[in-house]
Write a protein that holds these residues in place. Structure first.
Motif, mmCIF file in Angstrom:
data_model
loop_
_atom_site.group_PDB
_atom_site.id
_atom_site.type_symbol
_atom_site.label_atom_id
_atom_site.label_comp_id
_atom_site.label_asym_id
_atom_site.label_seq_id
_atom_site.Cartn_x
_atom_site.Cartn_y
_atom_site.Cartn_z
ATOM 1 N N THR A 23 62.242 14.958 -33.805
ATOM 2 C CA THR A 23 61.620 15.003 -35.144
ATOM 3 C C THR A 23 60.201 15.563 -35.151
ATOM 4 O O THR A 23 59.656 15.834 -36.214
ATOM 5 C CB THR A 23 61.559 13.602 -35.775
ATOM 6 N N ASN A 24 59.605 15.741 -33.959
ATOM 7 C CA ASN A 24 58.209 16.204 -33.970
ATOM 8 C C ASN A 24 58.064 17.671 -34.388
ATOM 9 O O ASN A 24 56.972 18.195 -34.443
ATOM 10 C CB ASN A 24 57.540 15.956 -32.613
ATOM 11 N N ARG A 27 58.332 18.873 -37.251
ATOM 12 C CA ARG A 27 57.577 18.933 -38.515
ATOM 13 C C ARG A 27 56.077 18.892 -38.231
ATOM 14 O O ARG A 27 55.309 19.648 -38.789
ATOM 15 C CB ARG A 27 57.953 17.750 -39.408
ATOM 16 N N ARG A 28 55.708 17.965 -37.308
ATOM 17 C CA ARG A 28 54.287 17.831 -36.969
ATOM 18 C C ARG A 28 53.788 19.117 -36.312
ATOM 19 O O ARG A 28 52.724 19.618 -36.601
ATOM 20 C CB ARG A 28 54.103 16.639 -36.028
ATOM 21 N N GLY A 80 53.314 21.791 -38.715
ATOM 22 C CA GLY A 80 52.154 21.457 -39.554
ATOM 23 C C GLY A 80 50.843 21.865 -38.915
ATOM 24 O O GLY A 80 49.841 22.074 -39.603
ATOM 25 N N LEU A 140 53.823 24.604 -42.505
ATOM 26 C CA LEU A 140 54.522 23.501 -43.181
ATOM 27 C C LEU A 140 53.465 22.484 -43.637
ATOM 28 O O LEU A 140 53.043 21.626 -42.846
ATOM 29 C CB LEU A 140 55.520 22.845 -42.213
ATOM 30 N N MET A 191 51.316 19.410 -44.886
ATOM 31 C CA MET A 191 51.554 17.968 -44.758
ATOM 32 C C MET A 191 52.029 17.359 -46.096
ATOM 33 O O MET A 191 52.786 16.399 -46.110
ATOM 34 C CB MET A 191 50.277 17.259 -44.294
ATOM 35 N N SER A 192 51.539 17.970 -47.191
ATOM 36 C CA SER A 192 51.913 17.431 -48.507
ATOM 37 C C SER A 192 53.433 17.499 -48.705
ATOM 38 O O SER A 192 54.038 16.653 -49.351
ATOM 39 C CB SER A 192 51.212 18.224 -49.614
ATOM 40 N N ASN A 208 55.652 17.187 -46.305
ATOM 41 C CA ASN A 208 56.201 16.057 -45.530
ATOM 42 C C ASN A 208 56.125 14.766 -46.338
ATOM 43 O O ASN A 208 57.078 13.990 -46.377
ATOM 44 C CB ASN A 208 55.380 15.862 -44.247
ATOM 45 N N ALA A 209 54.939 14.582 -46.975
ATOM 46 C CA ALA A 209 54.724 13.348 -47.751
ATOM 47 C C ALA A 209 55.700 13.295 -48.926
ATOM 48 O O ALA A 209 56.301 12.256 -49.207
ATOM 49 C CB ALA A 209 53.285 13.315 -48.246
ATOM 50 N N TRP A 249 58.568 14.717 -49.151
ATOM 51 C CA TRP A 249 59.919 14.482 -48.598
ATOM 52 C C TRP A 249 60.166 12.980 -48.437
ATOM 53 O O TRP A 249 61.232 12.471 -48.757
ATOM 54 C CB TRP A 249 60.027 15.208 -47.254
ATOM 55 N N ARG A 250 59.133 12.279 -47.915
ATOM 56 C CA ARG A 250 59.280 10.826 -47.710
ATOM 57 C C ARG A 250 59.349 10.096 -49.057
ATOM 58 O O ARG A 250 60.063 9.123 -49.214
ATOM 59 C CB ARG A 250 58.113 10.298 -46.870
#
Lengths: 173, 188
Positions: free
Chosen positions: A40-41, A43-44, A47, B41, B43-44, B46-47, B49-50
């Protein structure tokens, strides 16, 4: 190109199937807390990559170039694979290459020329032929007659345009 | 299929070109509204998505299945037989019961009949559609000197015999002719 397109489409289909299933597997495995096959990392990590980085620019240029190549390859006019030969209301399709081979053969046998080459294209109303060969200019009519006769045997429409280009081979002293 | 594949790859080419150009412009800070220092990508995203909770994985699974389904359809279209699926076998009542006539047998019979002519080196036959509306596709490999005007008569004769013996009158959907071998000889 038709075969290449078909193979490319089949490969694309396999990629879509694999990609779609990967998304499903990845999502379900992440839901149960054991992400697989991709950790899963990702995404990080993505980013942390800025748009201005050289590798991002390189990848974008590569994608654009691939797109341009695909586009050019598809938009280049293609020679038709087969010619319509209509008789008594029914249409048969004659392979273009076969028609070209027959025309060249007719030019060679009936027109007594050397190294004949023929290009044939057309529709149900009219066929066009371009014949190139090595021969003296006075064989022009014989070539044209032979090619016309041959195309008639192939079921060509009444209107056939023959463009003949005869080149005399240079003499070697 | 050929035209559809061509259209598909033109669209893919346009998409790839568009994505490539837009990405390169964004990377070079030439795209208004997008900062080149922003991450690929954000971070917003990702947030968000959650925040979607249950709907995020549900949408993800649905999209994955839809993409895989499109892939299956595309693969099926590429692997499909010429002219569609073969005609099913025929069940003909014969008074005491039924006689089953295999579609493959009819194809073989017509192919053999056509190949009997010395000008036809090979005859490939596809029988598609249904027994009520059969369709016939022919691919003939003929001798280099064959006269197609005469050949038409021979093929029509073979089709007439086929109709009489098989009891079906197929619509001839496509006839393609190729010439075998026949290299150009130099006469001069």
């Amino acid at each position: 190109m038709r075969t290449a397109n078909r193979i490319a489409s089949a490969l694309l289909a396999l990629v879509l199937i694999a990609g779609g299933l990967l998304v499903v597997v990845q999502t379900v495995s992440a839901l149960v807390g054991r992400p697989w096959p991709i950790p899963t990392n990702w995404r990080r990590e993505l980013g942390d990559v800025a748009l201005s980085e050289q590798r991002v620019l390189g990848i974008c240029i590569a994608i654009g170039v691939v797109g341009l190549i695909v586009l050019i390859a598809e938009l280049i006019p293609r020679r038709q694979a087969r010619l319509p030969a209509t008789m008594n209301g029914t249409t048969w399709w004659v392979s273009r290459r076969s028609a070209e081979r027959r025309s060249a053969r007719a030019a060679s046998l009936g027109g007594s020329v050397a190294h004949p080459r023929a290009d044939v294209w057309g529709n149900s109303q009219r066929w066009r032929v371009r014949v190139r060969a090595e021969a003296p200019p006075h064989r022009y009519e014989a070539v044209e007659r032979a090619v016309r006769e041959e195309l008639r045997a192939l079921g060509a429409p009444d209107e056939v345009t023959v463009a003949t280009s005869l080149k005399q081979r240079g003499r070697v002293a | 299929m050929s035209a559809a594949n061509r259209a598909l790859w033109i669209v893919i080419g346009l998409l790839l070109l568009g994505v490539g150009v837009a990405g390169a412009m964004a990377s070079l800070d030439l795209l208004p509204g997008i900062n080149a220092d922003a991450s690929v990508l954000p971070m917003s995203l990702n947030a968000r998505w959650r925040d979607w909770g249950f709907w995020a994985p549900a949408a993800s699974i649905a999209i994955g299945l839809a993409v895989a389904g499109l892939g299956v359809l595309l693969l099926w279209a590429q692997l499909r037989r010429r002219g569609g699926p073969a005609m099913p076998d025929m069940d003909v009542p014969d008074g005491r019961g039924h006689t089953r006539i295999a579609s493959r047998t009819l194809v073989r019979a017509l192919s053999t009949d056509l190949s009997r002519d010395r000008d036809i080196a090979d005859a490939r036959v596809w029988l598609t559609g249904t027994a009520d509306q059969p369709r016939l596709l022919l691919r003939l490999l003929v001798s280099p000197g064959a006269d197609l005007r005469q050949l038409r008569g021979l093929v029509e004769g073979a089709l007439a015999r086929f109709t009489t013996t098989a009891g079906i009158d197929p619509q001839v959907a496509d006839v393609e002719v190729r010439m075998s071998g026949g290299s150009v000889s130099r006469v001069v």
